[in-house]
Design a protein around this motif. Structure first.
Motif, PDB file in Angstrom:
ATOM      1  N   VAL B  37       0.848  -1.185   0.000  1.00  0.00           N
ATOM      2  CA  VAL B  37       0.000   0.000   0.000  1.00  0.00           C
ATOM      3  C   VAL B  37       0.887   1.239   0.000  1.00  0.00           C
ATOM      4  O   VAL B  37       1.841   1.320   0.783  1.00  0.00           O
ATOM      5  CB  VAL B  37      -0.925   0.003   1.240  1.00  0.00           C
ATOM      6  CG1 VAL B  37      -1.735   1.293   1.310  1.00  0.00           C
ATOM      7  CG2 VAL B  37      -1.841  -1.215   1.228  1.00  0.00           C
ATOM      8  N   ARG B  38       0.563   2.183  -0.880  1.00  0.00           N
ATOM      9  CA  ARG B  38       1.318   3.434  -0.935  1.00  0.00           C
ATOM     10  C   ARG B  38       0.562   4.547  -0.229  1.00  0.00           C
ATOM     11  O   ARG B  38      -0.661   4.634  -0.319  1.00  0.00           O
ATOM     12  CB  ARG B  38       1.553   3.845  -2.395  1.00  0.00           C
ATOM     13  CG  ARG B  38       2.393   5.107  -2.547  1.00  0.00           C
ATOM     14  CD  ARG B  38       2.710   5.416  -3.999  1.00  0.00           C
ATOM     15  NE  ARG B  38       1.584   6.011  -4.707  1.00  0.00           N
ATOM     16  CZ  ARG B  38       1.646   6.460  -5.954  1.00  0.00           C
ATOM     17  NH1 ARG B  38       2.784   6.360  -6.634  1.00  0.00           N
ATOM     18  NH2 ARG B  38       0.579   6.987  -6.538  1.00  0.00           N
ATOM     19  N   GLN B  39       1.303   5.409   0.452  1.00  0.00           N
ATOM     20  CA  GLN B  39       0.736   6.613   1.043  1.00  0.00           C
ATOM     21  C   GLN B  39       1.670   7.771   0.748  1.00  0.00           C
ATOM     22  O   GLN B  39       2.725   7.907   1.369  1.00  0.00           O
ATOM     23  CB  GLN B  39       0.504   6.463   2.550  1.00  0.00           C
ATOM     24  CG  GLN B  39      -0.266   7.633   3.143  1.00  0.00           C
ATOM     25  CD  GLN B  39      -0.755   7.342   4.540  1.00  0.00           C
ATOM     26  OE1 GLN B  39      -0.070   6.727   5.353  1.00  0.00           O
ATOM     27  NE2 GLN B  39      -1.974   7.783   4.842  1.00  0.00           N
ATOM     28  N   MET B  40       1.281   8.589  -0.199  1.00  0.00           N
ATOM     29  CA  MET B  40       2.073   9.759  -0.539  1.00  0.00           C
ATOM     30  C   MET B  40       1.949  10.790   0.570  1.00  0.00           C
ATOM     31  O   MET B  40       0.973  10.747   1.351  1.00  0.00           O
ATOM     32  CB  MET B  40       1.636  10.306  -1.898  1.00  0.00           C
ATOM     33  CG  MET B  40       1.816   9.274  -3.012  1.00  0.00           C
ATOM     34  SD  MET B  40       1.265   9.817  -4.617  1.00  0.00           S
ATOM     35  CE  MET B  40       2.606  10.883  -5.091  1.00  0.00           C
ATOM     36  N   PRO B  41       2.903  11.706   0.678  1.00  0.00           N
ATOM     37  CA  PRO B  41       2.909  12.659   1.797  1.00  0.00           C
ATOM     38  C   PRO B  41       1.579  13.395   1.962  1.00  0.00           C
ATOM     39  O   PRO B  41       1.096  14.040   1.026  1.00  0.00           O
ATOM     40  CB  PRO B  41       4.045  13.617   1.420  1.00  0.00           C
ATOM     41  CG  PRO B  41       4.959  12.795   0.581  1.00  0.00           C
ATOM     42  CD  PRO B  41       4.071  11.884  -0.206  1.00  0.00           C
ATOM     43  N   GLY B  42       0.990  13.289   3.133  1.00  0.00           N
ATOM     44  CA  GLY B  42      -0.253  13.978   3.440  1.00  0.00           C
ATOM     45  C   GLY B  42      -1.483  13.446   2.732  1.00  0.00           C
ATOM     46  O   GLY B  42      -2.545  14.087   2.769  1.00  0.00           O
ATOM     47  N   LYS B  43      -1.360  12.284   2.090  1.00  0.00           N
ATOM     48  CA  LYS B  43      -2.465  11.757   1.292  1.00  0.00           C
ATOM     49  C   LYS B  43      -2.999  10.442   1.868  1.00  0.00           C
ATOM     50  O   LYS B  43      -2.562   9.978   2.913  1.00  0.00           O
ATOM     51  CB  LYS B  43      -2.001  11.531  -0.154  1.00  0.00           C
ATOM     52  CG  LYS B  43      -1.484  12.792  -0.831  1.00  0.00           C
ATOM     53  CD  LYS B  43      -2.556  13.861  -0.936  1.00  0.00           C
ATOM     54  CE  LYS B  43      -2.038  15.076  -1.688  1.00  0.00           C
ATOM     55  NZ  LYS B  43      -3.069  16.162  -1.762  1.00  0.00           N
TER      56      LYS B  43
END
Lengths: 107, 119
Positions: B37-43
């Motif tokens: 799972v990816r979590q981009m900064p602040g997203k």
């Protein structure tokens, strides 16, 4: 792709009150829906699966409901540790997808 | 106790390659799919793909197909996520997680690996 839409984006609630978070799917996902909680700097934690079953160790104040395209996560009496971001995720249609999240903040 | 322990933070330059890892313990590694799972900064969270460590059957979300490679080595109970040529837009926190035996929810998560791509 099944788009999951959560509302509201931000919810302000006082400790001790009830919080109701919504998740809508662009097509039916049956009851194949999970809810996660994420606190700042931490990995997500599974709260609810199968739309309404609590994961191991999750307090009874957390409850999930719904099926098809409309789902709700209810926190019956908010504790300080419950203020976090909540995500729904469907696992009925490929690819599995998350909602964009609801931030639950202290009022 | 079920544990997923991820490799440490990485700082890379655009165009470089990278492989991050996720070591499972406390359960039968080949009996559960592992996902990323990816979590981009602040997203928010983005579902990337899953692998069956037992036979290496792999499924990718179309958004990530061709951009990353998911693999697993059951002999060392480790799943991996790799890039052949990083971009600045790959900067994100990456989580591995175990898919439950019952359905498609992630019941255990790693602590996350922060990947920073900057020139």
């Amino acid at each position: 792709e099944t788009v999951m839409t959560q509302s509201p984006a931000t919810l302000s609630v006082s400790p001790g009150e009830r919080a109701t978070l919504s998740c809508r799917a662009s097509q039916s996902v049956s009851s194949n829906l999970a809810w996660y909680q994420q606190k700042p700097g931490q990995a997500p934690r599974l709260l609810i699966y199968g739309a309404s079953a609590r994961a191991t160790g999750i307090p009874a104040r957390f409850s999930g409901s719904g099926s098809g395209t409309e789902f709700t996560l209810t926190i019956s009496s908010l504790q300080s540790e419950d203020f976090a971001v909540y995500y729904c995720q469907q696992y009925n249609n490929w690819p599995f997808t998350f909602g964009q999240g609801t931030k639950l903040e202290i009022k | 106790e079920v544990q997923l322990v991820q490799s440490g933070a990485e700082v890379k330059k655009p165009g470089e390659s990278l492989k991050i890892s996720c070591k499972g313990s406390g359960y039968s590694f080949t009996s559960y799919w592992i996902g990323w799972v990816r979590q981009m900064p602040g997203k928010g969270l983005e579902w990337m793909g899953i692998i069956n460590p037992g036979d290496s059957d792999t499924r990718y979300s179309p958004s990530f197909q061709g951009h990353v490679t998911i693999s697993a080595d059951k002999s060392i109970t480790t799943a991996s996520l790799q890039w052949s040529s990083l971009k600045a837009s790959d900067t994100a926190m990456y989580y591995c997680a175990r898919l439950s035996a019952v359905a498609g929810e992630f019941d255990y998560w790693g602590q996350g690996t922060l990947v920073t791509v900057s020139s």
